[in-house]
Design a protein around this motif. Structure first.
Motif, PDB file in Angstrom:
ATOM      1  N   ASN A 119       0.920  -1.650   0.148  1.00  0.00           N
ATOM      2  CA  ASN A 119       0.163   0.170   0.185  1.00  0.00           C
ATOM      3  C   ASN A 119       0.692   0.824   0.065  1.00  0.00           C
ATOM      4  O   ASN A 119       0.669   2.284  -0.928  1.00  0.00           O
ATOM      5  CB  ASN A 119      -0.685  -0.213   1.342  1.00  0.00           C
ATOM      6  N   SER A 120       2.463   1.391   0.420  1.00  0.00           N
ATOM      7  CA  SER A 120       2.991   2.321   0.524  1.00  0.00           C
ATOM      8  C   SER A 120       4.450   1.663   0.232  1.00  0.00           C
ATOM      9  O   SER A 120       4.418   0.941   0.824  1.00  0.00           O
ATOM     10  CB  SER A 120       2.544   2.991   1.542  1.00  0.00           C
ATOM     11  N   TRP A 121       5.369   2.728  -0.013  1.00  0.00           N
ATOM     12  CA  TRP A 121       6.886   1.684   0.213  1.00  0.00           C
ATOM     13  C   TRP A 121       8.026   3.534   0.504  1.00  0.00           C
ATOM     14  O   TRP A 121       7.187   4.358  -0.221  1.00  0.00           O
ATOM     15  CB  TRP A 121       7.066   1.325  -0.924  1.00  0.00           C
ATOM     16  N   SER A 122       8.524   2.841   1.515  1.00  0.00           N
ATOM     17  CA  SER A 122      10.032   3.888   2.030  1.00  0.00           C
ATOM     18  C   SER A 122       9.146   5.362   2.465  1.00  0.00           C
ATOM     19  O   SER A 122      10.023   5.782   1.483  1.00  0.00           O
ATOM     20  CB  SER A 122      10.918   3.817   0.561  1.00  0.00           C
ATOM     21  N   ASP A 123       8.191   5.189   2.446  1.00  0.00           N
ATOM     22  CA  ASP A 123       7.436   6.764   3.036  1.00  0.00           C
ATOM     23  C   ASP A 123       7.937   7.474   4.100  1.00  0.00           C
ATOM     24  O   ASP A 123       8.748   6.685   5.073  1.00  0.00           O
ATOM     25  CB  ASP A 123       6.494   6.388   3.523  1.00  0.00           C
ATOM     26  N   VAL A 124       9.064   8.475   4.655  1.00  0.00           N
ATOM     27  CA  VAL A 124       9.494   9.626   5.278  1.00  0.00           C
ATOM     28  C   VAL A 124       8.417  11.186   5.454  1.00  0.00           C
ATOM     29  O   VAL A 124       9.916  10.994   5.938  1.00  0.00           O
ATOM     30  CB  VAL A 124      10.568   9.225   5.170  1.00  0.00           C
ATOM     31  N   SER A 125       8.081  10.783   4.847  1.00  0.00           N
ATOM     32  CA  SER A 125       6.790  12.067   4.947  1.00  0.00           C
ATOM     33  C   SER A 125       7.545  12.723   6.620  1.00  0.00           C
ATOM     34  O   SER A 125       7.275  14.349   7.111  1.00  0.00           O
ATOM     35  CB  SER A 125       6.111  12.046   4.518  1.00  0.00           C
ATOM     36  N   HIS A 126       7.183  11.733   7.525  1.00  0.00           N
ATOM     37  CA  HIS A 126       7.273  12.198   9.158  1.00  0.00           C
ATOM     38  C   HIS A 126       8.728  12.502   9.396  1.00  0.00           C
ATOM     39  O   HIS A 126       8.321  13.161  10.629  1.00  0.00           O
ATOM     40  CB  HIS A 126       6.824  11.027   9.537  1.00  0.00           C
ATOM     41  N   LEU A 127       9.567  12.199   9.024  1.00  0.00           N
ATOM     42  CA  LEU A 127      10.822  12.342   9.131  1.00  0.00           C
ATOM     43  C   LEU A 127      11.059  14.319   8.280  1.00  0.00           C
ATOM     44  O   LEU A 127      12.309  14.562   9.013  1.00  0.00           O
ATOM     45  CB  LEU A 127      12.180  11.749   8.166  1.00  0.00           C
ATOM     46  N   ASN A 128      10.226  14.671   8.309  1.00  0.00           N
ATOM     47  CA  ASN A 128       9.960  15.790   7.477  1.00  0.00           C
ATOM     48  C   ASN A 128      11.521  17.049   8.566  1.00  0.00           C
ATOM     49  O   ASN A 128      12.146  18.166   8.123  1.00  0.00           O
ATOM     50  CB  ASN A 128       8.968  16.905   6.910  1.00  0.00           C
ATOM     51  N   GLU A 129      10.890  16.972   9.930  1.00  0.00           N
ATOM     52  CA  GLU A 129      11.402  17.996  10.227  1.00  0.00           C
ATOM     53  C   GLU A 129      13.155  17.360  11.239  1.00  0.00           C
ATOM     54  O   GLU A 129      13.605  18.050  11.512  1.00  0.00           O
ATOM     55  CB  GLU A 129      10.624  18.268  11.306  1.00  0.00           C
ATOM     56  N   VAL A 130      12.333  16.041  11.232  1.00  0.00           N
ATOM     57  CA  VAL A 130      13.993  15.422  11.847  1.00  0.00           C
ATOM     58  C   VAL A 130      14.938  15.279  10.878  1.00  0.00           C
ATOM     59  O   VAL A 130      16.074  15.114  11.114  1.00  0.00           O
ATOM     60  CB  VAL A 130      13.862  13.649  12.100  1.00  0.00           C
ATOM     61  N   GLY A 131      14.936  15.150   9.886  1.00  0.00           N
ATOM     62  CA  GLY A 131      16.151  14.884   8.568  1.00  0.00           C
ATOM     63  C   GLY A 131      16.107  13.172   8.351  1.00  0.00           C
ATOM     64  O   GLY A 131      16.326  12.458   9.546  1.00  0.00           O
ATOM     65  N   PHE A 132      16.995  12.623   7.459  1.00  0.00           N
ATOM     66  CA  PHE A 132      17.743  11.811   7.106  1.00  0.00           C
ATOM     67  C   PHE A 132      19.018  11.628   6.243  1.00  0.00           C
ATOM     68  O   PHE A 132      18.395  12.660   5.123  1.00  0.00           O
ATOM     69  CB  PHE A 132      16.035  11.134   6.680  1.00  0.00           C
ATOM     70  N   LEU A 133      19.406   9.910   6.553  1.00  0.00           N
ATOM     71  CA  LEU A 133      20.482   9.943   5.637  1.00  0.00           C
ATOM     72  C   LEU A 133      19.752  10.038   4.299  1.00  0.00           C
ATOM     73  O   LEU A 133      19.205   9.334   3.765  1.00  0.00           O
ATOM     74  CB  LEU A 133      21.486   8.685   5.541  1.00  0.00           C
ATOM     75  N   GLN A 134      20.507  11.117   2.851  1.00  0.00           N
ATOM     76  CA  GLN A 134      20.252  10.763   1.732  1.00  0.00           C
ATOM     77  C   GLN A 134      19.887   9.656   1.124  1.00  0.00           C
ATOM     78  O   GLN A 134      19.895   9.587   0.151  1.00  0.00           O
ATOM     79  CB  GLN A 134      20.902  12.295   0.889  1.00  0.00           C
ATOM     80  N   ARG A 135      21.519   9.168   1.357  1.00  0.00           N
ATOM     81  CA  ARG A 135      21.995   7.729   0.880  1.00  0.00           C
ATOM     82  C   ARG A 135      20.916   6.829   0.580  1.00  0.00           C
ATOM     83  O   ARG A 135      20.937   6.168   0.256  1.00  0.00           O
ATOM     84  CB  ARG A 135      23.713   7.706   0.939  1.00  0.00           C
ATOM     85  N   GLY A 136      20.162   6.664   2.122  1.00  0.00           N
ATOM     86  CA  GLY A 136      19.584   5.736   2.265  1.00  0.00           C
ATOM     87  C   GLY A 136      20.505   4.240   2.419  1.00  0.00           C
ATOM     88  O   GLY A 136      21.627   4.318   2.263  1.00  0.00           O
ATOM     89  N   PHE A 137      19.540   3.320   1.998  1.00  0.00           N
ATOM     90  CA  PHE A 137      20.138   1.444   2.092  1.00  0.00           C
ATOM     91  C   PHE A 137      19.601   1.244   0.236  1.00  0.00           C
ATOM     92  O   PHE A 137      18.069   1.608  -0.601  1.00  0.00           O
ATOM     93  CB  PHE A 137      18.777   0.469   2.743  1.00  0.00           C
ATOM     94  N   ASN A 138      20.254   1.241  -0.268  1.00  0.00           N
ATOM     95  CA  ASN A 138      20.469   0.424  -1.522  1.00  0.00           C
ATOM     96  C   ASN A 138      21.326  -0.411  -1.414  1.00  0.00           C
ATOM     97  O   ASN A 138      23.127   0.100  -2.098  1.00  0.00           O
ATOM     98  CB  ASN A 138      20.523   1.444  -2.779  1.00  0.00           C
ATOM     99  N   GLY A 139      21.055  -1.667  -1.605  1.00  0.00           N
ATOM    100  CA  GLY A 139      22.076  -3.128  -1.787  1.00  0.00           C
ATOM    101  C   GLY A 139      22.967  -3.361  -3.291  1.00  0.00           C
ATOM    102  O   GLY A 139      23.246  -3.991  -3.433  1.00  0.00           O
ATOM    103  N   ASP A 140      22.255  -2.166  -4.116  1.00  0.00           N
ATOM    104  CA  ASP A 140      22.970  -2.243  -5.999  1.00  0.00           C
ATOM    105  C   ASP A 140      23.564  -1.450  -5.650  1.00  0.00           C
ATOM    106  O   ASP A 140      24.255  -1.293  -7.423  1.00  0.00           O
ATOM    107  CB  ASP A 140      21.702  -2.110  -6.625  1.00  0.00           C
ATOM    108  N   THR A 141      24.173  -0.768  -4.900  1.00  0.00           N
ATOM    109  CA  THR A 141      25.094  -0.112  -4.737  1.00  0.00           C
ATOM    110  C   THR A 141      25.896   0.379  -3.882  1.00  0.00           C
ATOM    111  O   THR A 141      25.912  -0.124  -3.279  1.00  0.00           O
ATOM    112  CB  THR A 141      24.771   1.610  -4.993  1.00  0.00           C
TER     113      THR A 141
END
Length: 249
Positions: free
Chosen positions: A223-245
């Motif tokens: 129904n949804s995938w990788s939603d981070v809208s709740h972290l707008n004020e907190v921030g997050f690592l832009q590189r994230g997790f991507n096992g293909d790189t």
């Protein structure tokens, strides 16, 4: 890297942006469906430093604790889960306990099969140095041969897929018509997504992201995938997790 597949033909909804956490109407969950909110744990000290964690322990950092609080705050505005499950690794349990505390749920149910992939001799190394320091493990990790185990006691991608999918299907079997929260890891989320969708990549999976699955008789729908809208004020690592790189965390 090729995908491993779930045993039954999956039913996949088109990926859509998750509804706002402040939406008033709570959709009813069909009696034969388990709604599983799968959360990636908050940011850790090793995530921030670009160190491979695998099944080694690394504590949530200051941002990670804020992310855990933001996840808990977001989910508190949605339908209450009947149970909260977690990997047995501390970074996941700490995130899960923050959510449970917000909901006044007394217990987090620990499921070892939800832990991160064991990546053998790559664990504890900085991503940028693994090709030089552990070439065999590096090539095994990025190989398209899914049954290839990573040197140093690591799992194959097939092994990760099998235990991750089985763990969620077991949880779903206990909670038909109910909503539960599962806190796990980027590698597990990636394996589940690729198993179900048969896509060659899962894209970036951010720390603190929220993903919603519906499971019914081993048929899966996102129904949804990788939603981070709740972290707008907190921030997050832009590189994230991507096992293909090499940006994987």
């Amino acid at each position: 890297m090729a995908t491993c597949l779930v045993s039954n033909e999956p039913t996949i909804n088109p990926l859509v942006a998750i509804a706002s956490a402040t939406e008033d109407r709570v959709p009813e969950i069909p009696r034969d469906v388990a709604e599983i909110v799968v959360v990636r744990h908050g940011e850790t000290t090793w995530n921030a430093a670009g160190i491979i964690q695998g099944e080694l322990e690394s504590d949530l950092n200051e941002v990670g604790w804020k992310q855990a609080a933001a996840i808990a705050e977001r989910l508190a505005k949605e339908q209450k889960p009947v149970a909260i499950y977690s990997s047995d690794l501390k970074r996941a349990k700490d995130t899960a306990e923050m959510i449970a505390k917000k909901w006044h749920i007394p217990e987090v149910i620990v499921v070892p099969e939800l832990k991160e992939r064991h990546v053998g001799s790559l664990q504890g190394l900085v991503w940028g140095e693994i090709k030089e320091k552990e070439p065999e493990a590096y090539h095994a990790f990025f190989s398209s041969q899914n049954d290839l185990e990573i040197p140093g006691g690591g799992e194959s991608f097939d092994q990760l897929c099998e235990r991750s999918v089985a763990a969620l299907e077991e949880i779903a079997s206990r909670h038909k018509g109910e909503r539960v929260v599962v806190v796990t890891h980027g590698g597990v989320l990636r394996a589940i997504y690729m198993s179900v969708t048969r896509e060659p990549t899962a894209g970036k999976i951010m720390n603190g992201s929220v993903n919603v699955l519906h499971l019914s008789d081993k048929k899966w729908a996102f129904n949804s995938w990788s939603d981070v809208s709740h972290l707008n004020e907190v921030g997050f690592l832009q590189r994230g997790f991507n096992g293909d790189t090499l940006l994987q965390q």
